[in-house]
Design a protein around this motif. Structure first.
Motif, PDB file in Angstrom:
ATOM      1  N   ASP A   1       0.854  -1.185   0.000  1.00  0.00           N
ATOM      2  CA  ASP A   1       0.000   0.000   0.000  1.00  0.00           C
ATOM      3  C   ASP A   1       0.894   1.241   0.000  1.00  0.00           C
TER       4      ASP A   1
ATOM      5  N   GLU B   1      -4.858  -4.793  -7.988  1.00  0.00           N
ATOM      6  CA  GLU B   1      -5.767  -4.422  -6.903  1.00  0.00           C
ATOM      7  C   GLU B   1      -7.035  -5.277  -6.939  1.00  0.00           C
TER       8      GLU B   1
ATOM      9  N   ALA C   1      -8.000  -8.136  -4.077  1.00  0.00           N
ATOM     10  CA  ALA C   1      -9.234  -7.959  -3.304  1.00  0.00           C
ATOM     11  C   ALA C   1     -10.225  -9.089  -3.518  1.00  0.00           C
ATOM     12  N   SER C   2      -9.991  -9.928  -4.534  1.00  0.00           N
ATOM     13  CA  SER C   2     -10.956 -10.991  -4.866  1.00  0.00           C
ATOM     14  C   SER C   2     -10.958 -12.123  -3.854  1.00  0.00           C
ATOM     15  N   GLY C   3      -9.856 -12.364  -3.190  1.00  0.00           N
ATOM     16  CA  GLY C   3      -9.746 -13.496  -2.276  1.00  0.00           C
ATOM     17  C   GLY C   3      -9.395 -14.780  -2.991  1.00  0.00           C
TER      18      GLY C   3
ATOM     19  N   ASP D   1      -7.312  -0.500   0.021  1.00  0.00           N
ATOM     20  CA  ASP D   1      -7.759  -1.043   1.302  1.00  0.00           C
ATOM     21  C   ASP D   1      -7.419  -2.530   1.459  1.00  0.00           C
ATOM     22  N   SER D   2      -7.482  -3.278   0.371  1.00  0.00           N
ATOM     23  CA  SER D   2      -7.229  -4.723   0.476  1.00  0.00           C
ATOM     24  C   SER D   2      -5.779  -5.024   0.860  1.00  0.00           C
TER      25      SER D   2
ATOM     26  N   ASN E   1      -5.645  -5.345   4.635  1.00  0.00           N
ATOM     27  CA  ASN E   1      -6.709  -6.157   5.223  1.00  0.00           C
ATOM     28  C   ASN E   1      -6.064  -7.406   5.824  1.00  0.00           C
TER      29      ASN E   1
ATOM     30  N   LEU F   1      -7.665 -10.894   5.042  1.00  0.00           N
ATOM     31  CA  LEU F   1      -7.405 -11.326   3.672  1.00  0.00           C
ATOM     32  C   LEU F   1      -5.967 -11.802   3.515  1.00  0.00           C
TER      33      LEU F   1
END
Length: 778
Positions: free
Chosen positions: A658, A694, A698-700, A739-740, A743, A746
């Motif tokens: 980040d 990104e 963020a998808s996991g 943001d991910s 996290n 995550l």
């Protein structure tokens, strides 16, 4: 007195200040006619007197310019924070500028056209200059860091280029204000048929008075010249006295590229005004068109958005000084540019608020009330006593300039010979015999002095021998109106930005992103030239009042001897004394007063400067590593972690993190290869990895993450966590896209699934800080 004698007496002016007595004039004439040794002796005696003033007139402008610019440079260096020579300025835009310089060093000058991480264009001139600073230092065996090159380039732009440009611009207006030369009019007036009818018995006394009159004109010539240079001496200092520019932009962002373009802009404005002069005179048009075009390209390469500042300031001059066809063409070009700008904004920035201007800049909050914003403009961003003095001089000087300009326009439109040859003391016209007539005595009454004097008091130009245009009767008035209008336009934009809200203020200030720091840079560009013109006009008016006061008691010195002659003569001793007294009062009192006022303003602005001190303190705070909040962009702990990361990964491996946690500074601190080297890598640009990474992260989905990250480079890919986003970057509008990357749930899921493998733990420096390697096949 014959015409030849009067012309010889008036020749002192052609010698630039060499004063000749009647006996010396006769001696030179005799020596010239005889062709004997006396001629050589006179030449040896007079040559230093003739050359020294001329040399002084050439050297003094350069000398005062060098002293003024050197003083400005010293002020900028003395202000500059010492903490940023080895550490970066920790702010929103700073990482991008450091990254751009790093990219030029890594890829060469070819990268200048695509500096962004996604290879799109960013104005490169400042960064190219910093690149050359590093390369030139290397030629002398000196290793210059990116931060040092950044700082040196800023200091040169702010301490040399900007004050030099302001000096060029202000001297341009001074030259136009004082344009014209009274000397030819003296000779012309001295050769009238009336002067040849004077009886021989009064030749000696009249020659003495005529010599004194020429001394007065010479004093006017010198006083105006000295005033121009004294004002020029302080213009560079005043240019760097305000927080408006250059200091504000180094603290805001820093907005380096826009600040660099602002420092160059005075040269472009001056070149454009010279082009307008050339168009009016119908000469040297191609020359000034080329110079203006080159200056324009340079400014656009520094930052294209400076075109809005340029257009705003030039609009009044375009309306007042160009033919109507060119005015129409200029406004058509501005409309085309506005349409192109709107199209660029609509295509580059996706938003559902375009149709509602009142909702633009919805997070913007007014920072000043109406009185504060207006007073800030009239004080040029100065503080305390200097601010009050600046505002008083600006207002009083503008009023005086309008008065003098209107009076000159009235005099120039008159067919009266007395108006055509009037100067500071119109009673002392070049024809000394006419001075003693009853009509001449009536002309020099105290009530007449201001009218004629304010119209032409300083109608002299010494430092502009190559002025491309011919003087016109309304030049002064046009300049005063245009400068005042430009100042009011800038004030309007500033007030709309910092005080007003709603659709109209948003539209007016949108070309500058409704950013106070960008808009306040325009204030010195219009306030300083207006102040210079105003002080010059005030000097004229002071000289007029002094001349009037000193001449009234000396009116009785004029006698009417030889009343039988067609033109009365003058009591030489008393008349010469009167001329000397009025000459000093009318020519030097004004410049001395102007010098004192400007000197007080310039010096006090360096003593009382809390705004500049606050900007410096803010930069020092931003560059400090001792932060109370451990999640700030850079701290001692983060510097240590980034150094350890680089020791493990090397400079070739790609590191994802980040950027708002400060990891982006590893790009320039340790030459790391950060996927996000700046806070806004732009995810809306096609064919770039930033948005894809990104979205995948963020998808996991671990497979999607590896399928997106692993093909980025042939070298290994790493992921770095260093806590939450910095509090100082919360104003960044697109911060949610990262943001991910912080996290924790995550990240733990990716570690459990083998997508990420922890290779280093830095939890002793911060909770959850660690370095992971993506589980790619390599």
């Amino acid at each position: 007195m014959t015409s030849e004698q009067i012309t010889n007496t008036g020749s002192v002016m052609a010698n630039h200040g060499s004063i000749q007595t009647p006996a010396q004039t006769q001696l030179r004439q005799n020596g010239s006619s005889n062709g004997g040794p006396s001629e050589r002796k006179c030449d040896l005696r007079w040559r230093p007197a003739m050359l020294h003033p001329a040399s002084l007139r050439v050297l003094l402008p350069w000398l005062t310019s060098i002293i003024g610019i050197a003083s400005a440079l010293c002020l900028v260096i003395a202000w500059f924070p010492s903490t940023v020579w080895n550490t970066p300025i920790v702010s929103s835009d700073a990482p991008a500028h450091y990254y751009f310089i790093r990219r030029l060093l890594d890829e060469g000058l070819g990268a200048a056209l695509h500096l962004w991480p996604h290879n799109s264009f960013y104005p490169p001139l400042f960064h190219v200059c910093a690149y050359f600073v590093i390369k030139i230092a290397a030629l002398f065996g000196v290793q210059c860091s990116i931060y040092a090159a950044f700082n040196i380039t800023w200091i040169i732009a702010s301490g040399v280029i900007f004050p030099s440009g302001m000096l060029v611009l202000c001297r341009y207006f001074l030259q136009r204000w004082n344009r014209g030369n009274p000397i030819p009019r003296i000779s012309q007036a001295s050769s009238t048929p009336e002067s040849s009818s004077v009886s021989e018995s009064s030749n000696v006394s009249n020659q003495q008075v005529s010599s004194a009159v020429n001394r007065q004109y010479n004093a006017t010539f010198d006083a105006t010249f000295v005033l121009q240079n004294l004002i020029g001496l302080f213009v560079p200092v005043l240019a760097v006295s305000s927080v408006c520019h250059p200091y504000g932009l180094l603290n805001a962002g820093p907005l380096i590229a826009f600040g660099f373009a602002t420092s160059l802009l005075p040269f472009l404005i001056a070149a454009t005004l010279r082009l307008f002069d050339a168009i009016a005179a119908r000469e040297h048009i191609v020359k000034w068109l080329v110079i203006t075009a080159v200056a324009g390209v340079v400014c656009l390469v520094a930052h294209p958005r400076i075109a809005f500042t340029y257009a705003l300031i030039l609009v009044p001059f375009i309306v007042l000084r160009l033919p109507w066809k060119l005015i129409l063409g200029a406004f058509i070009a501005m409309c085309v540019g506005a349409v192109a700008f709107v199209a660029l904004m609509l295509t580059s920035f996706k938003s559902d608020r375009w149709a509602n201007p009142a909702s633009w800049f919805h997070s913007h909050q007014p920072s000043k009330n109406l009185w504060e914003s207006i007073s800030f403009c009239f004080t040029d961003g100065l503080d305390g006593f200097p601010a009050i003095l600046f505002a008083l001089l600006l207002i009083a000087g503008t009023v005086a300039a309008f008065v003098c300009a209107f009076r000159r326009a009235a005099v120039c439109s008159s067919d009266s010979l007395s108006a055509a040859v009037s100067t500071v003391a119109p009673a002392f016209s070049a024809d000394a015999d006419a001075l003693v007539s009853d009509a001449a005595v009536s002309l020099v009454s105290a009530s007449d002095l201001p009218t004629a004097s304010c119209s032409d008091a300083a109608d002299v130009s010494l430092s502009a021998p190559s002025e491309p245009s011919r003087p016109r009767r309304n030049d002064r008035l046009r300049d005063v109106i245009a400068l005042t209008a430009a100042f009011l336009l800038v004030t309007l934009v500033y007030v709309c930005t910092v005080t007003l809200v709603g659709a109209l203020p948003n539209i007016i200030s949108s070309p500058w992103y409704r950013d106070e720091n960008r808009i306040m840079t325009m204030l010195p560009l219009v306030a300083l030239p207006l102040l210079v013109i105003g002080v010059n006009a005030l000097s004229e008016c002071v000289s007029v009042c002094a001349a009037s006061a000193s001449f009234v008691p000396s009116a009785s010195s004029f006698s009417a001897k030889n009343s039988a002659s067609s033109v009365p003569s003058l009591s030489s001793a008393s008349a010469v004394s009167s001329v000397k007294n009025v000459s000093f009062a009318s020519n030097w009192i004004g410049p001395i007063a102007a010098f004192l006022v400007i000197a007080i303003l310039a010096v006090s602005a360096q003593i009382v400067c809390p705004s500049r001190t606050a900007a410096r303190d803010a930069i020092i705070a931003h560059s400090s590593l001792n932060q109370s909040n451990p999640n700030e962009q850079l701290t001692e702990q983060k510097i240590t972690v980034l150094r350890k990361v680089m020791e493990r990964t090397g400079t070739q491996a790609t590191i994802i993190s980040d950027p708002l946690n400060g990891s982006m500074y590893a790009e320039t601190l340790f030459n790391a290869s950060m996927l996000y080297p700046i806070i806004n890598a732009r995810t809306d640009v096609p064919s770039v990895p930033f948005g894809k990474v990104e979205t995948a992260f963020a998808s996991g989905d671990g497979q999607q993450v590896l399928g997106t990250v692993c093909p980025l480079t042939d070298a290994p890919e790493y992921f770095l966590t260093m806590g939450d986003q910095a509090q100082s970057l919360q104003s960044f509008p697109y911060r949610a896209q990262y943001d991910s990357f912080h996290n924790e749930e995550l990240i733990d899921a990716y570690v459990d699934g083998g997508t990420l493998v922890k290779v280093a733990d830095y939890s002793q420096y911060g909770q959850g800080w660690a370095l992971y390697r993506f589980g790619c096949a390599d």
